[in-house]
Design a protein around this motif. Structure first.
Motif, mmCIF file in Angstrom:
data_model
loop_
_atom_site.group_PDB
_atom_site.id
_atom_site.type_symbol
_atom_site.label_atom_id
_atom_site.label_comp_id
_atom_site.label_asym_id
_atom_site.label_seq_id
_atom_site.Cartn_x
_atom_site.Cartn_y
_atom_site.Cartn_z
ATOM 1 N N ALA A 5 -30.896 -116.794 42.747
ATOM 2 C CA ALA A 5 -30.023 -116.580 43.379
ATOM 3 C C ALA A 5 -30.089 -116.008 45.445
ATOM 4 O O ALA A 5 -31.199 -115.707 45.403
ATOM 5 C CB ALA A 5 -28.025 -115.606 42.692
ATOM 6 N N ILE A 6 -28.696 -116.772 46.320
ATOM 7 C CA ILE A 6 -29.081 -116.321 47.394
ATOM 8 C C ILE A 6 -27.760 -115.679 47.608
ATOM 9 O O ILE A 6 -27.310 -115.991 47.218
ATOM 10 C CB ILE A 6 -29.630 -117.505 48.409
ATOM 11 N N VAL A 14 -34.916 -115.725 51.407
ATOM 12 C CA VAL A 14 -33.564 -115.616 51.089
ATOM 13 C C VAL A 14 -33.634 -114.979 49.575
ATOM 14 O O VAL A 14 -32.492 -114.728 48.542
ATOM 15 C CB VAL A 14 -32.189 -116.295 51.877
ATOM 16 N N VAL A 15 -34.655 -116.026 48.716
ATOM 17 C CA VAL A 15 -35.270 -116.442 47.767
ATOM 18 C C VAL A 15 -34.612 -114.777 46.708
ATOM 19 O O VAL A 15 -36.302 -114.485 46.917
ATOM 20 C CB VAL A 15 -35.583 -117.692 46.962
ATOM 21 N N LEU A 61 -25.041 -117.278 45.352
ATOM 22 C CA LEU A 61 -25.393 -118.905 45.148
ATOM 23 C C LEU A 61 -26.400 -119.066 44.190
ATOM 24 O O LEU A 61 -27.561 -119.104 44.043
ATOM 25 C CB LEU A 61 -25.332 -119.471 46.247
ATOM 26 N N VAL A 62 -26.890 -119.231 42.644
ATOM 27 C CA VAL A 62 -27.356 -119.892 42.010
ATOM 28 C C VAL A 62 -27.738 -121.294 42.165
ATOM 29 O O VAL A 62 -26.736 -121.783 41.930
ATOM 30 C CB VAL A 62 -27.502 -119.258 40.544
ATOM 31 N N TYR A 101 -30.963 -122.803 38.375
ATOM 32 C CA TYR A 101 -32.002 -121.780 38.433
ATOM 33 C C TYR A 101 -31.899 -120.749 38.089
ATOM 34 O O TYR A 101 -32.116 -119.752 38.313
ATOM 35 C CB TYR A 101 -32.239 -121.544 40.106
ATOM 36 N N ALA A 102 -31.670 -120.730 36.160
ATOM 37 C CA ALA A 102 -31.201 -119.284 35.782
ATOM 38 C C ALA A 102 -31.202 -119.991 34.287
ATOM 39 O O ALA A 102 -31.172 -120.985 33.948
ATOM 40 C CB ALA A 102 -29.716 -119.057 35.841
#
Length: 308
Positions: A5-6, A14-15, A61-62, A101-102
């Motif tokens: 997430a960011i 920021v990742v 945000l993912v 991305y999860a």
């Protein structure tokens, strides 16, 4: 769940590999346990803030749109899938927040199709966005058909290598641009390679003296103008990289989630007519490194995150 997430726009710094609440599923969605997630340029462009004028972003945000995984639970109105089904998805909504991305993603059924058995998890995770982009450009925008000659710019990349195979499966002759190091790779996919760069139109005419029937631009720059030199009808030019194509009478293509199109891609894969070359895989925790490699723009095939 673990996720990438960011909390703000920015570069790779920021990742974050972090823990977030499991997503909720609505009546027409399913909860997918992600096994693989494709990495695409749109992912790091969103991270950088380049698409803020187009897509509303909600933080944290993912990132990610592509996935392949196993249905874990279904919404109350879902009849298409049940727990245990293996699926692929281009999980794009009208805003960006709950990406792929999860470990888990809530996916509307319209964004999914059944996973092709012929592809492993990494290949399946890399198929949806690039496959839909290539398919919708070639089949829906350009309507390529048997016996035609199709020019694909950047044919060795994530979208390009799938476009070559889709066009070839429709009975087309394919000429693909790529650097010299990727020419053998393109021949293996069924394309006739040419080097990109100055003089491209002349090199294409050496192979096809009468020009080409249709052209697909995946790189931008001079590709649209070069395509216009080689096609008789500018309506047979499509681009995913240059809005100017519309001014010439061609088509700008932004892939849409489409169950029927995903199902057709899966059928081509299971029929042995479409495969997904995977350039590199990374564990989910190394998403920033995967995005950095993708941003270099020199990858042959797909970069994919694997989720344990």
């Amino acid at each position: 769940m673990k996720a990438i997430a960011i909390h703000r726009y920015g570069g790779p710094e920021v990742v974050e590999y972090t823990e977030l609440p499991d997503p909720k599923i609505g009546p027409d969605s399913v909860l997918v346990r992600v096994r693989a997630a494709g990495v695409n340029p749109v992912d790091w462009k969103i991270r950088d803030g380049h698409l803020d004028g187009m897509l509303d972003a909600h933080f944290p945000l993912v990132m990610g749109f592509d996935c392949a995984g196993v249905v874990q639970a279904v919404g109350g109105g879902v009849t298409e899938y049940r727990p245990g089904d293996e699926v692929i998805g281009y999980v794009r909504k009208d805003w960006v927040e709950h990406g792929t991305y999860a470990e888990l993603v809530a996916a509307p059924v319209r964004t999914l199709a059944r996973k092709p058995a012929a592809l492993d998890w990494a290949q399946a995770g890399g198929l949806p966005l690039c496959g839909l982009t290539a398919y919708q450009a070639l089949v829906k925008a350009l309507a390529v058909r048997e016996g035609e000659t199709v020019l694909v710019h950047a044919a060795a990349g994530g979208v390009g290598c799938l476009a070559v195979q889709i066009a070839e499966a429709r009975g087309c002759r394919v000429i693909g641009t790529a650097s010299e190091r990727n020419h053998h790779f393109l021949r293996g996919l069924g394309a006739e390679p040419v080097a990109h760069g100055p003089g491209l139109a002349d090199r294409v005419r050496e192979l096809a003296p009468g020009g080409v029937d249709a052209a697909l631009d995946l790189v931008g720059g001079d590709a649209v103008e070069t395509s216009a030199e080689l096609v008789a009808d500018p309506g047979r030019i499509a681009s995913v990289a240059d809005y100017r194509v519309a001014a010439l009478g061609g088509h700008y293509v932004w892939a849409r989630p489409d169950h029927a199109d995903l199902t057709e891609l899966a059928r081509l894969a299971d029929d042995g007519r479409l495969t997904v070359p995977v350039a590199s895989t990374f564990p989910l925790s190394q998403a920033a490194s995967a995005q950095a490699l993708n941003a270099e723009g020199r990858t042959r095939g797909k970069i994919v995150l694997l989720v344990d």
